[in-house]
Design a protein around this motif. Sequence first.
Motif, PDB file in Angstrom:
ATOM      1  N   GLU A 309      -1.919   2.255  -0.337  1.00 29.54           N
ATOM      2  CA  GLU A 309      -1.724   3.029   0.751  1.00 29.54           C
ATOM      3  C   GLU A 309      -1.896   4.597   0.559  1.00 29.54           C
ATOM      4  OE1 GLU A 309       2.338   2.265   1.769  1.00 29.54           O
ATOM      5  OE2 GLU A 309       1.631   0.819   3.369  1.00 29.54           O
ATOM      6  N   ALA A 310      -1.795   5.140  -0.437  1.00 23.94           N
ATOM      7  CA  ALA A 310      -1.930   6.502  -0.722  1.00 23.94           C
ATOM      8  C   ALA A 310      -3.460   6.964  -0.943  1.00 23.94           C
ATOM      9  CB  ALA A 310      -1.319   6.977  -1.869  1.00 23.94           C
ATOM     10  N   MET A 311      -4.188   5.828  -1.252  1.00 22.39           N
ATOM     11  CA  MET A 311      -5.750   5.823  -1.385  1.00 22.39           C
ATOM     12  C   MET A 311      -6.139   6.070   0.128  1.00 22.39           C
ATOM     13  SD  MET A 311      -8.321   6.159  -3.228  1.00 22.39           S
ATOM     14  CE  MET A 311      -8.194   5.268  -4.793  1.00 22.39           C
ATOM     15  N   ARG A 312      -5.686   5.010   0.855  1.00 25.59           N
ATOM     16  CA  ARG A 312      -6.099   4.962   2.235  1.00 25.59           C
ATOM     17  C   ARG A 312      -5.904   6.421   3.219  1.00 25.59           C
ATOM     18  NH1 ARG A 312      -3.549  -0.786   3.663  1.00 25.59           N
ATOM     19  NH2 ARG A 312      -3.676  -0.027   5.980  1.00 25.59           N
ATOM     20  N   VAL A 313      -4.550   6.735   2.692  1.00 30.92           N
ATOM     21  CA  VAL A 313      -4.107   8.075   3.546  1.00 30.92           C
ATOM     22  C   VAL A 313      -5.188   9.197   3.186  1.00 30.92           C
ATOM     23  CG1 VAL A 313      -2.337   9.827   3.485  1.00 30.92           C
ATOM     24  CG2 VAL A 313      -1.789   7.313   3.950  1.00 30.92           C
ATOM     25  N   VAL A 339       2.879   7.756   6.084  1.00 25.50           N
ATOM     26  CA  VAL A 339       1.866   8.599   5.873  1.00 25.50           C
ATOM     27  C   VAL A 339       2.547   9.993   5.748  1.00 25.50           C
ATOM     28  CG1 VAL A 339       0.371  10.068   7.371  1.00 25.50           C
ATOM     29  CG2 VAL A 339       0.251   7.581   7.642  1.00 25.50           C
ATOM     30  N   ARG A 340       3.728  10.350   6.408  1.00 20.35           N
ATOM     31  CA  ARG A 340       4.337  11.629   6.067  1.00 20.35           C
ATOM     32  C   ARG A 340       4.897  11.660   4.701  1.00 20.35           C
ATOM     33  NH1 ARG A 340       6.325  11.068  11.643  1.00 20.35           N
ATOM     34  NH2 ARG A 340       5.270  12.364  12.973  1.00 20.35           N
ATOM     35  N   ALA A 341       5.487  10.521   4.194  1.00 19.39           N
ATOM     36  CA  ALA A 341       5.958  10.663   2.779  1.00 19.39           C
ATOM     37  C   ALA A 341       4.773  10.927   1.873  1.00 19.39           C
ATOM     38  CB  ALA A 341       6.807   9.353   2.371  1.00 19.39           C
ATOM     39  N   LEU A 342       3.680  10.235   2.007  1.00 21.12           N
ATOM     40  CA  LEU A 342       2.751  10.147   0.933  1.00 21.12           C
ATOM     41  C   LEU A 342       2.102  11.772   1.126  1.00 21.12           C
ATOM     42  CD1 LEU A 342       1.368   6.552   1.674  1.00 21.12           C
ATOM     43  CD2 LEU A 342       2.224   7.420  -0.465  1.00 21.12           C
ATOM     44  N   GLU A 345       3.990  13.786  -0.980  1.00 28.59           N
ATOM     45  CA  GLU A 345       3.791  13.467  -2.478  1.00 28.59           C
ATOM     46  C   GLU A 345       2.563  14.132  -2.826  1.00 28.59           C
ATOM     47  OE1 GLU A 345       3.953   9.341  -3.615  1.00 28.59           O
ATOM     48  OE2 GLU A 345       5.906   9.020  -2.494  1.00 28.59           O
ATOM     49  N   MET A 346       1.399  13.713  -2.152  1.00 27.79           N
ATOM     50  CA  MET A 346       0.222  14.097  -2.635  1.00 27.79           C
ATOM     51  C   MET A 346      -0.138  15.684  -2.613  1.00 27.79           C
ATOM     52  SD  MET A 346      -2.784  11.292  -1.431  1.00 27.79           S
ATOM     53  CE  MET A 346      -1.909  10.887   0.187  1.00 27.79           C
ATOM     54  N   GLU A 347       1.117  16.354  -1.798  1.00 30.47           N
ATOM     55  CA  GLU A 347       0.843  17.723  -1.706  1.00 30.47           C
ATOM     56  C   GLU A 347       1.186  18.226  -2.989  1.00 30.47           C
ATOM     57  OE1 GLU A 347       3.442  19.727   1.285  1.00 30.47           O
ATOM     58  OE2 GLU A 347       2.276  21.513   1.263  1.00 30.47           O
TER      59      GLU A 347
END
Lengths: 365, 365
Positions: A309-313, A339-342, A345-347
């Motif tokens: 999911e993170a990759m897709r986002v 999406v918001r959570a991921l 995280e990625m930030e």
Amino acid sequence: MRVAEPPAPALLALVDAIGPVEAAAAVRTSSAPPGVLSETSARRHLELAESDLADAAHVGARLVVPEDEEWPAWPLLSLGAASDRGQRWAGTPLGLWALGSARLVDAFERAVSVVGARAATGYGEFVAGEIAHGLASAGMTVVSGAAYGIDGCAHRGALAAGGVTVAVLGCGVDVNYPAGHARLLNWIVERGLVLSEYPPGTPPARHRFLVRNRLIAALSSGTVVVEAGIRSGARNTATTAAALGKAVLAVPGPITSAASAGCHDLLRTGSAQLVGSVAEVLEAVGPVGEHLIEPPTGPVRRTDGLGGEAMRVHEALRRRTARTPARVAVESGVPIGRVRALLAEMELTGLVERCEEGWRQTPHA
Amino acid sequence: MRVAEPPAPALLALVDAIGPVEAAAAVRTSSAPPGVLSETSARRHLELAESDLADAAHVGARLVVPEDEEWPAWPLLSLGAASDRGQRWAGTPLGLWALGSARLVDAFERAVSVVGARAATGYGEFVAGEIAHGLASAGMTVVSGAAYGIDGCAHRGALAAGGVTVAVLGCGVDVNYPAGHARLLNWIVERGLVLSEYPPGTPPARHRFLVRNRLIAALSSGTVVVEAGIRSGARNTATTAAALGKAVLAVPGPITSAASAGCHDLLRTGSAQLVGSVAEVLEAVGPVGEHLIEPPTGPVRRTDGLGGEAMRVHEALRRRTARTPARVAVESGVPIGRVRALLAEMELTGLVERCEEGWRQTPHA
């Protein structure tokens, strides 16, 4: 060694049974068993023991026999075992004529043979040299057959690394064959060994190369075939090595190259294991567990740790234009809450950044 | 197809259970099971069915669904079976958007995928083209991913042979990607198919290529990897093909080429079978027994039929100088009586000839 063309299974059995001195006497007096008499009938009138030793001494060679401390009994065991299983080609040599300062038993403690086509390509010659160089640098003895092409490059690669290399010949050690390798053979003698089971003066012959190949296979813990035609001596060595329970390794090459066809056939039929580097050869032939290699890895990407999911986002974001979480949800198909959570995280890991209009991928460093 | 990012296992299960019309209604009214609602929450407000069909029609594409006669149900069975084994990545597509005149069920009756690196070498591109050309000439459909490098050469090779080729995309069939392959994609449409499970307008994304790869693997009876880096999409397709029980084949190359490292790793770990020719690919993927090939043979020698003793006698002779049987016996180690018999036999087959001074090899014709 002079009165029978090796391998001579009946004569070997007689020597095993009554010892070499008694066996020689029995051959001379024609009192040996019929099998031995047949193997020796063409030559048993020859009395060349003294002159063979003299010829050997003349070029600085010695005769090494099983009674000698330097006899490589352990590697040659595989021949005896195959012979006991009824493989008549696999007789151990009665002795080995040796040129060079290395002790046989030391040279073959850790040895790999590197063999291949005489009609080698530039690619094959390069690879043979590199692999031999790497093996010698790792302390392995490189065994080969002194032929033009792959064999010669294998010996040279080992010598260039300051390592030990052994040439096993299909003719006498005093016969300069192939003629163009006279200097190479001299270098090998200086730093390793030139060996043969054929008495001094024995000329090369095709059948002797095939018989010689069993020694190359037996004296090493594995055989690397670098380039080989569909029919070739190197394939014969590979088949022999397999029959002796040794590792058989083959280097692939372009399928457009006839010089690699034999290697590919060995690999396709499962008769050899593919090797593409010195490390892979060492892993296959070295002492168990000593040369374990890391599996090859490709380039590492910043997104490597991301889940699906993170990759897709991440992929739904752009580098320049910012996108809102709602847009990212539609593009990626990931629910808006995730999406918001991921994104948050990625930030934290620096993969994405927030700006006035929304979110975007951070530029690569 | 518009409301979830494939593969969406919960949505697939719902469609399987109650049919696509009822499933669509359940998604629209948010009355579907929670798993389906999660898979569709980001997009289920989109009402694009009419415009997707219109966009497809605009570029001449059609939507093929499992209810259609041309649906390739048989090749896609492998996905359903893997999915039933719990492999969630292996969902069958809900439908396929298709551009091109070929019927899907016909195109995939006999199909092989040929995939590989975008950063291919001249060697890899040549080999991909040759193999695809040969497969197409043998009546096989060549499936690939339309990428630069190996994929493009595979499509072109099949087209050059007048064969059928299919490009499966990781974006909508109306998206020109990669842009440099716009003309190639047009040629493929004329003679084969461009397919995607993504609705018109869907942009390419890395995760979509990985998801797309399962279709390339499923729609062919085997996958040939021509060049692949250690980490590459082509390796992913190979792994997928193996998981689906399809043949995985890899073409070797020089070990000095990073572009072949992935192929060599597949071969070294036993994950793929080595292929070096179209015939070997056909043997591995064609219907059982249809494409058996002769084992490769090397050049035939005049002495091929000779036994060990005869070979030794033949080698003890020279071409110019004649030798007596006694001399031949000593040189070869074969008893003199056998030497005489073998010389007479070989004279009959023309291998040796008698002259005043003795015997010699007959010159080659």
